[in-house]
Design an enzyme around this catalytic site. Sequence first.
Site, PDB file in Angstrom:
ATOM      1  CB  SER A   1      -0.861  -0.027   1.267  1.00  0.00           C
ATOM      2  OG  SER A   1      -1.404   1.239   1.509  1.00  0.00           O
TER       3      SER A   1
ATOM      4  CE1 TYR B   1      -4.058  -2.115   4.808  1.00  0.00           C
ATOM      5  CE2 TYR B   1      -3.460   0.160   4.312  1.00  0.00           C
ATOM      6  CZ  TYR B   1      -3.831  -1.105   3.890  1.00  0.00           C
ATOM      7  OH  TYR B   1      -3.967  -1.359   2.543  1.00  0.00           O
TER       8      TYR B   1
HETATM    9  N1  LIG Z   1      -8.451  -0.164  -2.450  1.00  0.00           N
HETATM   10  C1  LIG Z   1      -7.381   0.569  -2.178  1.00  0.00           C
HETATM   11  O1  LIG Z   1      -7.385   1.792  -2.350  1.00  0.00           O
HETATM   12  C2  LIG Z   1      -6.120  -0.074  -1.675  1.00  0.00           C
HETATM   13  C3  LIG Z   1      -4.997   0.758  -1.481  1.00  0.00           C
HETATM   14  C4  LIG Z   1      -3.820   0.180  -1.006  1.00  0.00           C
HETATM   15  C5  LIG Z   1      -3.760  -1.173  -0.767  1.00  0.00           C
HETATM   16  N2  LIG Z   1      -4.876  -1.950  -0.952  1.00  0.00           N
HETATM   17  C6  LIG Z   1      -4.762  -3.385  -0.665  1.00  0.00           C
HETATM   18  O2  LIG Z   1      -5.254  -4.112  -1.785  1.00  0.00           O
HETATM   19  C7  LIG Z   1      -5.872  -5.325  -1.348  1.00  0.00           C
HETATM   20  C8  LIG Z   1      -7.280  -5.395  -1.867  1.00  0.00           C
HETATM   21  O3  LIG Z   1      -7.993  -4.253  -1.388  1.00  0.00           O
HETATM   22  P1  LIG Z   1      -9.531  -4.007  -1.691  1.00  0.00           P
HETATM   23  O4  LIG Z   1      -9.700  -2.544  -1.832  1.00  0.00           O
HETATM   24  O5  LIG Z   1      -9.994  -4.922  -2.756  1.00  0.00           O
HETATM   25  O6  LIG Z   1     -10.153  -4.426  -0.291  1.00  0.00           O
HETATM   26  P2  LIG Z   1     -11.440  -5.300   0.056  1.00  0.00           P
HETATM   27  O7  LIG Z   1     -11.659  -5.156   1.512  1.00  0.00           O
HETATM   28  O8  LIG Z   1     -12.559  -4.943  -0.867  1.00  0.00           O
HETATM   29  O9  LIG Z   1     -10.979  -6.768  -0.281  1.00  0.00           O
HETATM   30  C9  LIG Z   1     -10.265  -7.592   0.613  1.00  0.00           C
HETATM   31  C10 LIG Z   1     -11.008  -8.914   0.722  1.00  0.00           C
HETATM   32  O10 LIG Z   1     -10.243  -9.759   1.571  1.00  0.00           O
HETATM   33  C11 LIG Z   1     -11.122 -10.512   2.365  1.00  0.00           C
HETATM   34  N3  LIG Z   1     -10.391 -10.930   3.557  1.00  0.00           N
HETATM   35  C12 LIG Z   1      -9.944 -10.146   4.572  1.00  0.00           C
HETATM   36  N4  LIG Z   1      -9.316 -10.892   5.487  1.00  0.00           N
HETATM   37  C13 LIG Z   1      -9.358 -12.187   5.036  1.00  0.00           C
HETATM   38  C14 LIG Z   1      -8.879 -13.407   5.521  1.00  0.00           C
HETATM   39  N5  LIG Z   1      -8.231 -13.506   6.697  1.00  0.00           N
HETATM   40  N6  LIG Z   1      -9.104 -14.540   4.803  1.00  0.00           N
HETATM   41  C15 LIG Z   1      -9.771 -14.481   3.612  1.00  0.00           C
HETATM   42  N7  LIG Z   1     -10.255 -13.337   3.097  1.00  0.00           N
HETATM   43  C16 LIG Z   1     -10.047 -12.203   3.800  1.00  0.00           C
HETATM   44  C17 LIG Z   1     -12.289  -9.590   2.663  1.00  0.00           C
HETATM   45  O11 LIG Z   1     -13.476 -10.331   2.941  1.00  0.00           O
HETATM   46  C18 LIG Z   1     -12.392  -8.776   1.375  1.00  0.00           C
HETATM   47  O12 LIG Z   1     -13.393  -9.289   0.522  1.00  0.00           O
HETATM   48  C19 LIG Z   1      -5.758  -5.309   0.174  1.00  0.00           C
HETATM   49  O13 LIG Z   1      -4.615  -6.030   0.529  1.00  0.00           O
HETATM   50  C20 LIG Z   1      -5.578  -3.853   0.508  1.00  0.00           C
HETATM   51  O14 LIG Z   1      -4.910  -3.681   1.730  1.00  0.00           O
HETATM   52  C21 LIG Z   1      -6.041  -1.431  -1.407  1.00  0.00           C
END
Ligand SMILES: NC(=O)c1ccc[n+]([C@@H]2O[C@H](COP(=O)([O-])OP(=O)(O)OC[C@H]3O[C@@H](n4cnc5c(N)ncnc54)[C@H](O)[C@@H]3O)[C@@H](O)[C@H]2O)c1
Length: 354
Positions: A141, A166
Amino acid sequence: MTILVTGSAGFIGSSLVERLLIAESPIRIVGLDSVNDYYDITIKEYRLNRLQQIAAQYPESTYTFIKGNLADKALVNRLFTDYRFDVVVNLAAQAGVRYSITNPDAYIESNLIGFYNILEACRHSYDNGQSGVQHLVYASSSSVYGSNTKVPYSTDDKVDNPVSLYAATKKSNELMAHAYSKLYDIPSTGLRFFTVYGPAGRPDMAYFSFTNKLIKGDTIQIFNYGNCKRDFTYIDDIVEGLQRIIHGAPQRKIGEDGLPVPPYKVYNIGNSNPENLLDFVQILQEELIRAGILPEDYNFESHKQLVPMQLGDVPITYADTTALERDFNFKPHTPLRDGLRKFAEWYKIFYMKK
Ligand SMILES: NC(=O)c1ccc[n+]([C@@H]2O[C@H](COP(=O)([O-])OP(=O)(O)OC[C@H]3O[C@@H](n4cnc5c(N)ncnc54)[C@H](O)[C@@H]3O)[C@@H](O)[C@H]2O)c1
């Protein structure tokens, strides 16, 4: 190719599975997600249903969804043994900076224990001379840059001062991946995503929660009195980047000491064009009116409140994407207005249906 996508009910994960089905068939995809209730589960169900529908159009491919927790080591190991993944894309995580202040346990479980289980399973995928996982791609991130003042943020910058748990878990993922790449020669690529947005996105993020609030006539809070800049990155750009990167695993090499040089890379993936929060709110409101979600005469000024900075937040995010352009000939490019227009159009259909 047989690929595991964790977090496949999530925003980025479901978009990636969709892209893989459309652009990479025939392919064997396994999606893993705990479908937790961190935000509105109906959006996760909507994404999962959509994937089933799309998968039905590609009978030459298989898409299997498994509801389960990354922290369940026996489950993760079983999946790796049963499916023998060539590529693993780990997107499952507890996301969100602010939630990590009140719910730290969720971050340790998903982002550290869960990620460790993936690394161990990758390591053992080579047991008994098997070809094993050829590329581990995982989400980091932009929050790892903490309150660094030098912009744009470069992957060469020092990122040892996280300002949220985080961010600390994401930086830890990069460190853990480096150790496993070195020790077990696992090709790994970490991606520092910068504020990803778009249709069927995350309701905890500003563009989405602002929309929910404005519709209800509530007031939106704009942090740091509007003196924040964010590099907003449209979901299709993220998915295109992921698709390219999946096929570009870091090369395995032997160093002068006769030991493997870790096949390890980290990239920024962001729009590289930070927008001021007040400009962003202005464009959002215009697009909500254009989509017919808000009336033409909506009084925004009375629904806006400028407030101080929040704990764990940073004033600016700005991606230097030189390395991504050099290695993958790609750079996110969708203008904010185009992306917010697509979000507003999706929002209208989704909530009208409900
Ligand atoms: N969306 C953003 O702006 C952004 C920015 C930086 C980093 N990220 C990273 O990208 C990745 C995806 O983000 P996103 O926006 O799609 O988030 P999101 O929350 O929509 O998707 C993450 C998914 O992981 C699942 N999850 C969480 N813990 C779990 C576990 N222990 N076992 C199985 N499933 C689990 C959740 O149910 C969720 O559906 C994440 O790692 C997030 O930290 C996202």
